[in-house]
Design an enzyme around this catalytic site. Sequence first.
Site, mmCIF file in Angstrom:
data_model
loop_
_atom_site.group_PDB
_atom_site.id
_atom_site.type_symbol
_atom_site.label_atom_id
_atom_site.label_comp_id
_atom_site.label_asym_id
_atom_site.label_seq_id
_atom_site.Cartn_x
_atom_site.Cartn_y
_atom_site.Cartn_z
ATOM 1 N N THR A 57 -14.172 -3.919 -8.503
ATOM 2 C CA THR A 57 -12.725 -3.704 -8.565
ATOM 3 C C THR A 57 -12.057 -4.079 -7.252
ATOM 4 O O THR A 57 -10.869 -4.396 -7.238
ATOM 5 C CB THR A 57 -12.413 -2.217 -8.851
ATOM 6 N N ASP A 199 -17.030 -2.165 1.109
ATOM 7 C CA ASP A 199 -18.144 -1.787 1.978
ATOM 8 C C ASP A 199 -17.659 -1.421 3.383
ATOM 9 O O ASP A 199 -18.121 -0.449 3.985
ATOM 10 C CB ASP A 199 -19.142 -2.949 2.092
HETATM 11 C C1 GLA Z 1 -20.621 -6.208 -3.104
HETATM 12 C C2 GLA Z 1 -19.384 -6.598 -2.292
HETATM 13 C C3 GLA Z 1 -18.273 -5.541 -2.436
HETATM 14 C C4 GLA Z 1 -18.014 -5.235 -3.903
HETATM 15 C C5 GLA Z 1 -19.313 -4.936 -4.638
HETATM 16 C C6 GLA Z 1 -19.120 -4.757 -6.121
HETATM 17 O O1 GLA Z 1 -21.202 -5.059 -2.560
HETATM 18 O O2 GLA Z 1 -19.717 -6.728 -0.939
HETATM 19 O O3 GLA Z 1 -17.107 -5.991 -1.789
HETATM 20 O O4 GLA Z 1 -17.308 -6.274 -4.511
HETATM 21 O O5 GLA Z 1 -20.268 -5.971 -4.454
HETATM 22 O O6 GLA Z 1 -18.349 -3.623 -6.374
#
Ligand code: GLA
Length: 454
Positions: A57, A199
């Site tokens: 998302t 993250d």
């Molecule tokens: C990876 C990406 C995040 C996010 C997730 C899925 O971890 O680094 O930014 O998009 O996938 O939610």
Amino acid sequence: MASGWTERLAEIYGEEAVEVQRARYEEALDAFHDAYGPGPVVICRCPGRVNLIGEHTDYNQGFCLPAPLDRDILLLIRPRADHEVSLANIEAERFPPQRFTLSEAIPPAAPGDWGNYTRGAGQKLWQLFGPLRGFDGLVVGRPPHGVPRGAGVSSSTALTVASAIALVYVNSLDVPADRLAHICSEAEWYVGTRGGILDQFATILGRQGHALFLDCRPEVDEEGYQRFHTELVPLLDGYSLILADSRVHHTHTTGGYNVRVAECRLGAACLASHFPDVRTLRDVQHLPWTELAPHLPEETTLDELTAMGIDVAEWLGDLQISRDTRLKLRARCRHVHSENQRVLDSVAAWRRGDADAVGRLLNASHESLRDDYEVSCSEIEVLRDLLLSVDGVLGARIVGGGWGGCVVALVEAGCEDILFDRVTPGYEKATGHPPDLFACKTSAGAGVAIETEC
Ligand code: GLA
């Protein structure tokens, strides 16, 4: 050892972890001494994260609910007077030493090279803040306290963020935490993925004992910076979060993440032809799904979209996908639309202490990721089915980008041992290798942990 350590380590990891972490930090300082000799040392750290709900998302300006783990990367540094960064790793055989010069355009090492995360942080900060001094650094991230790698819990972000924190410290930059998180998310584009901000916000703004509700739609402040709304949500007493690492990561699908990003952007493009001012899927979140679905092709291609009058190059920006990729716009957008609502429902459920509802939402999220977003894989399904077969497990879902990595499960406190005994042999029998199971504990967000001498 300095007397303030006990309080500081308790603040970061909780009282019960102080002795274990103290031994780990002392060992790291000895290794730094061996690499660079005696003198001052600053220990920067960044945790991994578990995303409780709100997957795929973030790059659609939606909602998510991550929490920082007690598994972290330590980056021990000593400032330098020039623009050089030298980087050693305590796992030197796997991660050989690196050296590079900071600048506004740092040439990358080969794709997959571990030093590229620090290069990305250095290049981005230089572009924003001008010439930077470098550091001599040592990375300590090995198991069992390091962030598990390839497990969907952000080990690469941990290295980017720890490197940015080191550079901010060395250069006495004044950067608010949310701005640093945003900068780090763009710094990570250096390695090629077009990730969102989940993250970096989780690892920098997260707090012990809490999840972080994050609204990924920015508001621009008076100085022109994008600001994001966050709220801390307390985790529930009486329940544990278990992370089960499948220890598989299907690397042949590395391009799959960017294809999902592209499908969402093109879904927004289709909706923009029918609803005014749509730039991202977030702009249609307030509309019922039944109003959106008829405008989204089930399967299409770039050529078909172009024939429909959509300027695909404009919507894709710098994303490259091949012209023959089958794009499943309706299912991908249905996931994003339903997942955003599940995040809001989860925040309400965590706040009112309704663990059963949290569990149901975890399951619904997984089903949507498996069926609509198609980012699960057979090993993850085996692992999750085993987890759900244990009494006291209220719900479980895949975590992170997908195609392997971890499952997170919400369980009643007290059933962890039975769960470990049941799941480990079952998974090993099905796949030929054991999973790595551990109880998720949270820790403080990333920052400078300790300034000392070695
Ligand atoms: C990876 C990406 C995040 C996010 C997730 C899925 O971890 O680094 O930014 O998009 O996938 O939610």
